[in-house]
Every structure is written in structure tokens, then in C-alpha cells.
Design a protein around this motif. Sequence first.
Motif, PDB file in Angstrom:
ATOM      1  N   ALA A   1     -15.967  36.846  31.124  1.00  0.00           N
ATOM      2  CA  ALA A   1     -16.740  35.659  30.735  1.00  0.00           C
ATOM      3  C   ALA A   1     -16.895  35.575  29.217  1.00  0.00           C
ATOM      4  CB  ALA A   1     -18.110  35.691  31.409  1.00  0.00           C
ATOM      5  N   VAL A   2     -17.240  36.697  28.604  1.00  0.00           N
ATOM      6  CA  VAL A   2     -17.468  36.712  27.153  1.00  0.00           C
ATOM      7  C   VAL A   2     -16.180  36.451  26.377  1.00  0.00           C
ATOM      8  CG1 VAL A   2     -18.175  38.179  25.217  1.00  0.00           C
ATOM      9  CG2 VAL A   2     -19.474  38.224  27.336  1.00  0.00           C
ATOM     10  N   LEU A   3     -15.060  36.961  26.917  1.00  0.00           N
ATOM     11  CA  LEU A   3     -13.772  36.783  26.240  1.00  0.00           C
ATOM     12  C   LEU A   3     -13.037  35.527  26.710  1.00  0.00           C
ATOM     13  CD1 LEU A   3     -12.613  40.516  26.293  1.00  0.00           C
ATOM     14  CD2 LEU A   3     -13.285  39.200  24.281  1.00  0.00           C
ATOM     15  N   HIS A   4     -13.723  34.723  27.526  1.00  0.00           N
ATOM     16  CA  HIS A   4     -13.189  33.428  27.995  1.00  0.00           C
ATOM     17  C   HIS A   4     -11.859  33.577  28.731  1.00  0.00           C
ATOM     18  CE1 HIS A   4     -16.333  31.600  25.576  1.00  0.00           C
ATOM     19  NE2 HIS A   4     -15.894  32.264  24.510  1.00  0.00           N
ATOM     20  N   LYS A   5     -11.787  34.564  29.603  1.00  0.00           N
ATOM     21  CA  LYS A   5     -10.581  34.762  30.408  1.00  0.00           C
ATOM     22  C   LYS A   5     -10.637  33.868  31.646  1.00  0.00           C
ATOM     23  CE  LYS A   5      -9.069  38.074  27.738  1.00  0.00           C
ATOM     24  NZ  LYS A   5      -7.859  37.926  26.921  1.00  0.00           N
ATOM     25  N   LYS A   6      -9.549  33.136  31.877  1.00  0.00           N
ATOM     26  CA  LYS A   6      -9.525  32.205  33.010  1.00  0.00           C
ATOM     27  C   LYS A   6      -8.337  32.436  33.942  1.00  0.00           C
ATOM     28  CE  LYS A   6     -11.728  28.693  30.106  1.00  0.00           C
ATOM     29  NZ  LYS A   6     -11.571  27.367  29.465  1.00  0.00           N
ATOM     30  N   GLY A   7      -7.498  33.414  33.601  1.00  0.00           N
ATOM     31  CA  GLY A   7      -6.336  33.680  34.445  1.00  0.00           C
ATOM     32  C   GLY A   7      -5.242  32.648  34.284  1.00  0.00           C
ATOM     33  N   THR A   8      -5.227  31.960  33.167  1.00  0.00           N
ATOM     34  CA  THR A   8      -4.223  30.924  32.918  1.00  0.00           C
ATOM     35  C   THR A   8      -2.960  31.536  32.311  1.00  0.00           C
ATOM     36  OG1 THR A   8      -5.127  30.525  30.719  1.00  0.00           O
ATOM     37  CG2 THR A   8      -6.019  29.201  32.526  1.00  0.00           C
ATOM     38  N   ARG A   9      -1.959  30.689  32.126  1.00  0.00           N
ATOM     39  CA  ARG A   9      -0.704  31.129  31.502  1.00  0.00           C
ATOM     40  C   ARG A   9      -0.962  31.684  30.100  1.00  0.00           C
ATOM     41  NH1 ARG A   9       4.310  32.883  32.786  1.00  0.00           N
ATOM     42  NH2 ARG A   9       5.675  32.651  30.974  1.00  0.00           N
ATOM     43  N   GLU A  10      -1.902  31.087  29.433  1.00  0.00           N
ATOM     44  CA  GLU A  10      -2.249  31.530  28.079  1.00  0.00           C
ATOM     45  C   GLU A  10      -2.753  32.975  28.086  1.00  0.00           C
ATOM     46  OE1 GLU A  10      -5.355  30.386  24.457  1.00  0.00           O
ATOM     47  OE2 GLU A  10      -5.173  29.075  26.221  1.00  0.00           O
ATOM     48  N   ASP A  11      -3.583  33.304  29.089  1.00  0.00           N
ATOM     49  CA  ASP A  11      -4.091  34.675  29.203  1.00  0.00           C
ATOM     50  C   ASP A  11      -2.959  35.658  29.488  1.00  0.00           C
ATOM     51  OD1 ASP A  11      -6.721  34.059  28.708  1.00  0.00           O
ATOM     52  OD2 ASP A  11      -7.227  33.761  30.813  1.00  0.00           O
ATOM     53  N   ILE A  12      -2.034  35.237  30.350  1.00  0.00           N
ATOM     54  CA  ILE A  12      -0.901  36.104  30.706  1.00  0.00           C
ATOM     55  C   ILE A  12      -0.038  36.375  29.478  1.00  0.00           C
ATOM     56  CG2 ILE A  12       1.198  36.290  32.104  1.00  0.00           C
ATOM     57  CD1 ILE A  12      -0.250  34.533  34.212  1.00  0.00           C
ATOM     58  N   GLU A  13       0.269  35.329  28.730  1.00  0.00           N
ATOM     59  CA  GLU A  13       1.099  35.481  27.528  1.00  0.00           C
ATOM     60  C   GLU A  13       0.378  36.295  26.460  1.00  0.00           C
ATOM     61  OE1 GLU A  13       2.252  31.612  26.241  1.00  0.00           O
ATOM     62  OE2 GLU A  13       3.662  31.298  27.909  1.00  0.00           O
ATOM     63  N   ASN A  14      -0.912  36.132  26.409  1.00  0.00           N
ATOM     64  CA  ASN A  14      -1.709  36.855  25.419  1.00  0.00           C
ATOM     65  C   ASN A  14      -1.707  38.358  25.678  1.00  0.00           C
ATOM     66  OD1 ASN A  14      -3.301  36.705  23.089  1.00  0.00           O
ATOM     67  ND2 ASN A  14      -5.177  36.932  24.278  1.00  0.00           N
ATOM     68  N   ASN A  15      -1.349  38.716  26.910  1.00  0.00           N
ATOM     69  CA  ASN A  15      -1.331  40.125  27.302  1.00  0.00           C
ATOM     70  C   ASN A  15       0.063  40.744  27.192  1.00  0.00           C
ATOM     71  OD1 ASN A  15      -3.687  41.476  27.908  1.00  0.00           O
ATOM     72  ND2 ASN A  15      -3.134  41.832  30.035  1.00  0.00           N
ATOM     73  N   MET A  16       1.048  39.934  26.871  1.00  0.00           N
ATOM     74  CA  MET A  16       2.428  40.427  26.794  1.00  0.00           C
ATOM     75  C   MET A  16       2.660  41.218  25.508  1.00  0.00           C
ATOM     76  SD  MET A  16       4.717  37.212  28.106  1.00  0.00           S
ATOM     77  CE  MET A  16       4.710  36.671  29.810  1.00  0.00           C
ATOM     78  N   PRO A  17       3.601  42.171  25.540  1.00  0.00           N
ATOM     79  CA  PRO A  17       3.966  42.891  24.313  1.00  0.00           C
ATOM     80  C   PRO A  17       4.536  41.917  23.280  1.00  0.00           C
ATOM     81  CG  PRO A  17       4.840  43.997  26.255  1.00  0.00           C
ATOM     82  CD  PRO A  17       4.326  42.677  26.714  1.00  0.00           C
ATOM     83  N   GLU A  18       4.398  42.260  22.024  1.00  0.00           N
ATOM     84  CA  GLU A  18       4.815  41.352  20.950  1.00  0.00           C
ATOM     85  C   GLU A  18       6.316  41.079  20.960  1.00  0.00           C
ATOM     86  OE1 GLU A  18       3.386  42.485  17.144  1.00  0.00           O
ATOM     87  OE2 GLU A  18       1.267  42.347  17.699  1.00  0.00           O
TER      88      GLU A  18
END
Length: 447
Positions: free
Chosen positions: A28-45
Motif C-alpha cells: 500500500a505504501v509503495l503503491h503496488k497494484k500488480g500492474t505491468r508497470e510493477d512487473i517491469e519495475n521488478n525486472m533486471p536492468e
Amino acid sequence: MVTHCTPMGRTQAGPYSPHAIVISFLAAVLHKKGTREDIENNMPEFLLRRMKKEPHCIAKKIFLIVAPLSVLYNWKDELDTWGYFRVTVLHGSKKDSELIRVKQRKCEIALTTYETLRLCLEELNSLEWSAVIVDEAHRIKNPKAKVTEIMKALKCKVRIGLTGTILQNNMKELWCVMDWAVPGLLGSRTHFKKQFSDRVEHGQRHTATKRELATGRKAMQTLAKKMSGWFLRRTKTLIQDQLPKKEDRMVYCSLTDFQKAVYQTVLETEDVALILQSSQPCTCSSGRKRRNCCYKTNSRGETVRTLYLSYLTVLQKVSNHAALLQAASTSRHQETLIKRICDQVFSRFPDFVQKSKDAAFETLSDPKYSGKMKVLQQLLNHFRKNRDKVLLFSFSTKLLDVLQQYCMASGLDYRRLDGNTKSEERLKIVKEFNSTQDVNICLVSTM
């Protein structure tokens, strides 16, 4: 402060477990919603570069989770499973390189241990943490302990503690933990003692007057009200309907004939006779007990008290498994004493001694040398037919060795967890036990 007495506190992120509460809070605090943006944000550089995507943005908020090493990687697994967080572990050989990543704000959550926190306190204090979350917060129970000093020295305004046992010995521990989480909430230690702990403890005495009882109850109510906004308690009643029915059964394990013979041989030694007669009047007619007069020690100068504890250990080992007597003891003195007892006892059982030397593997795993092993053999056969999972707990790691030998001799696929299991391996072992159909037994040390 989050306290829990749910049966899944550290094993899985159930809906009311501390893990789940923390993960939900962080999401909630980090505004995680399980969207594509969150998935990409978790990918290696390097993957993002291949996809021609922008590299990770700098984390606006970073959180520190401090946990015992035994559950550190469990936290990592839960965070990876239930959220889209950029998590790093500050522990081991990669600690320094990961710390650089944290300083560059390339991660959102840093996991570390109490020991690593102590070693890297200055560097960790150079960072601006949004919150620090401490697992097993009851470790901060002694105001004079080093761990308490370190935790209080960690700079962070928002502190969250997780514990299943906030009160272990006395109410002063409650004050210490709460004073770390919310400094000044319960006043000074002296104030807390005078206003709360003394009144409650006096009211709990069996000799308490009605006035003391009433004062104690009022103090407890006032304390609960004062803590209500900062203290979240979760019990298993919340998920009672979701849990499988629990059935406790006590199974009596009688000694085998061999164990009885060894046990009786121990009882017939001169030392045990000295112990059993130690409370009787001394033969010198002094009126004192034998242990306080002419029979304070045996012929080797060992006191009755020393013999009592040593022989108690010996009889306990015989009751578990006769072969345990031949295992090395924890102290040199006890090892010498037990060796002498073994030489005396096993002189009557030369075949067993020889077999232990020639084929220790078979001796340890043979149920005829242990009543517990006989019963266990029957239980395991029953559970194997039903394809049930079995957790075998033992207070003694040496007895765990015996159980391991038995599993190996019987061709049973098993896993083992004890104090020597590396933290990285623990999670792997638990997962294999839970997911692999052929692995039905897990040997676990309670130490």
C-alpha cells in the motif's frame, strides 16, 4: 507493535499472519497494484535495456526489515511471492555490494540480520529509512542488552515490531519493547514500574487484598488503553475455522528387553546405590543425612549432587536409545564419567559393544535397541500407507542422528533441519518437503 499467536507466524503468509500484514502495508505504501508497470519495475536492468525500457527509477521510499538469520530468506521468499518489490539481502559475502545498491536507492526493501545491523550500524544510519520492521522484537526486552542499544541507536522515526511473545518473564520487558517502538509512550522505566508493573504484579499475588486486586485490574485497563493505538494483537481465533482439526495423542513407549537390562545394570552400580541412600540417616549415628556426613562423595571424590545429575542423563539416554551412551558428551567431565559408566555397564553386553564398533549404522537404526524406535517404526508404516507428511521433532540432535540413521537404513526419503542447517538451505528444504511427493519425513531439531 504486532503480536501474534497464530500457528503460521513464520512459515507462510496467511491472511492474518505478521508476514501478510507487513507485505500488505508495504504494498500500500509503495503503491503496488500488480500492474505491468510493477512487473517491469521488478525486472533486471539488462532485460529492461533489451526491451528498450527506461531503467529503474530511484526508490522514493526504502524500508529495512531486521530478522533472525533463520527466517531471513523466508522473508525474501514471501516478499517475492506476494508482491512486486525490489528486495535486497544485506548479509554474507555480497553484503557490501548490496549496501551500495541500497545507498543508490535501487531497491525498496532491504533485509538484514541483527548481527549485520550491529556491524553496519553507522552505514545504515547514513540512510533515510521510511520505516524499520523488526521480526522477533521480543529480543529487545532487556534495556541493558547490546541488541537493545543497537536497535535504539538505529535512526528511524517509524518502527514496527513483530513478536509472538512480547511478555516472557515480567512486565518490564513489555516496557522495553514498547519504548523502542514508541519512545516515551509508557513513560520512563521508573514511572512504568510504579504506575503499572508493581500494581499489576501485586494484584496477581495469591495473598493480594481486594484493594490490590482492584488496583491491579485498573492499572491493566489503563495500560491496555494507552497501548491500544500502537498495539495490534492477532490470535488464532481469527482463522480457527480455516485450520485443520488438531488431534493430540500421547503414545506410551515401553523399554525393549535390551534397554531394561541396561537400565537395571545402571541401577545396580555402586554410585546409584550411594545416590538412592543419600537421604537416609548416616551410619555413624550423627543424625545427619548420609550425603551431608560420611557419604558426601564416592570413592573417586565425586559428590552425590554431581553423580545425581550425571546418572539422570545416563538413564535418560538409555530410555531413548542405548547406543546414545556411546556418543560423545558435551562436557569433558561428563564424557569421562559416562565412559566409565559405559565400561562398567556394557561389560555385561560385549556383543552389543562389538556390534556398535563394527556396524554402528545398523546398531543405531535397529529398533530392538529402543522402544521409541519400535513404536516409531509402526507409526511411520501407518503414515506411509496413507501418504501422510511427518514432522519428527527431537530436543537432542544426537537422537536426531539416530532417526536419520533409521531413515537411511529403511530407505526412506527424508529432509533434516537443525541448528547446523545454513539459512539459505532452510527454505529449500521446507519447499522440497512440502512439494515433493516422495519426501514424507522431515527431521527437525527443537534447539
